[in-house]
Write an enzyme that holds these catalytic residues in place. Structure first.
Site: not given
Ligand SMILES: *Cc1c(COP(=O)(O)O)cnc(C)c1O
Length: 377
Positions: A73, A152, A180, A200, A202, A238, A326
């Protein structure tokens, strides 16, 4: 919950043991500030720069074009707000697709309040952007196009290379939310004419709380956070050294296993679809079957509410989703599905299953067994 089957990898993934092992020393012994000049700090700096190289190598850019952030995000916010504000002398018009993630949509809504104009390029029923419509939406004052690499909710993969070509032709900056896609798809920012790309950790078996943003050198963008000048003054704070080490390791592993990973996910997904089609229920597959993330299957079970299916699966130890994580908490039909099919019955009854590397064919069998039970009780 003692035993459960996780089928919601589009929401987040479990951190890889190898990634965690790589990170641990930076949460314990090597705790130096990457900006400090003594040895302990230099070790952190080296780890951050190694990770930057790992990320850059996978998407084919230079290390100095990668900025670490706190999440996907934040990467979207930094790219879109940063680029919009730094380029507004050329115009204040931005185009996004009408199935973007909230991190893109809400960012654009904020910009709208600040005098920018946003156009929403429509997708076709299969979730793929209509390139002719996109071209028609471009104006003389368009400065930025942002279209996600893969969605997503339905996993639909957009024709990124073609969009990149169009953006280049019209001299418009092109950002893509690849949150994604990274870790799943081949990405080459040079070949695809991508000017900015968000990711991202995770979402590809890395840690939560770390993201990265690629911005092509030469593209102007403003920082969103002021402070101690880290990340070439674009993102102060940091460095999250352990997290950054984690995202670097995770992307490297994902790239190494990409082909094999995709074929594993495709096997599971195909087995799932085949069985669902045998149910003799009224179902509708959302999104294109070919241009789709290997692990994603989004099916509407007409006559059932998606949220109900998720709840019933949860009772049986299965984690799934009725849309995006979300929006799942909100009692609203998915706007992504609405913008694809314009059919509330389809949008309300969707079940998103997203497979991951630890899933097995036995997991699919159990899922089918449970769904059969739920749909016939
Ligand atoms: C999960 C997701 C995000 C947000 O990522 P975060 O690391 O959770 O903030 C943004 N865009 C897409 C397409 C996602 O699947």
């Amino acid at each position: 919950m003692d035993r459960f089957i996780y089928l919601d990898h589009a929401a987040t993934t479990q951190i890889d043991k190898e990634v965690l092992d790589e990170m641990m020393p930076y949460m314990t012994y090597y705790y130096g500030n990457a900006s400090s000049l003594y040895g302990l700090g230099k070790q952190s700096r080296e780890a951050v720069e190694k990770a930057r190289k790992q990320v850059a190598n996978v998407i084919n850019c230079n290390s100095n074009e990668i900025y670490f952030t706190s999440c996907g995000s934040e990467s979207d916010n930094l790219a879109i707000k940063g680029i919009a504000k730094a380029n507004q002398n050329r115009g204040k018009h931005i185009i996004i697709s009408n199935i973007e993630h909230p991190a893109v949509i809400e960012t654009c809504k904020t910009l709208e309040k600040e005098g920018f104009e946003i156009s929403y390029a429509p997708v076709k029923e299969n979730g793929i952007i209509d390139l002719d419509m996109l071209k028609k939406t471009i104006r003389r004052d368009t400065i930025l196009i942002s279209v996600m690499t893969a969605n997503n909710e339905v996993g639909t993969i957009q024709p990124i290379e073609e969009i990149g070509k169009i953006a280049k032709l019209y001299n418009v900056i092109f950002h893509t939310d690849s949150v994604q896609a990274v870790g799943n798809l081949y990405i080459n920012v040079k070949k695809m004419n991508i000017d900015a790309l968000s990711m991202s950790g995770h979402k590809f078996y890395g840690p939560k709380g770390v993201g990265a943003l690629y911005v092509k050198s030469g593209i102007n963008f403003y920082r969103q956070q002021d402070g101690g000048h880290q990340e070439k003054e674009k993102r102060s704070g940091t460095e999250n050294v352990a997290g950054i080490v984690g995202i670097g390791k995770a992307i490297e592993i994902a790239e190494k296993n990409r082909v094999q990973y995709n074929s594993h996910l495709k096997n599971l997904r195909n087995a799932y679809v085949k069985n669902v089609l045998n149910f003799n229920k009224r179902v509708f597959i959302n999104g294109d079957m070919e241009e789709r993330l290997s692990g994603n299957m989004n099916i509407s079970f007409l006559g059932y509410k998606g949220a109900y299916l998720v709840e019933e699966l949860d009772k049986r130890g299965i984690c799934a989703s009725s849309g995006s994580a979300c929006s799942a908490g909100l009692p609203m039909p998915s706007s992504v599905l609405m913008n694809m099919n314009h059919n509330i019955k389809i949008a309300e009854s969707s079940l998103r299953i997203t497979f991951g590397k630890e899933n097995t064919i036995q997991d699919v069998e159990y899922l089918i067994y449970c769904l059969n039970d739920i749909l016939n009780s």
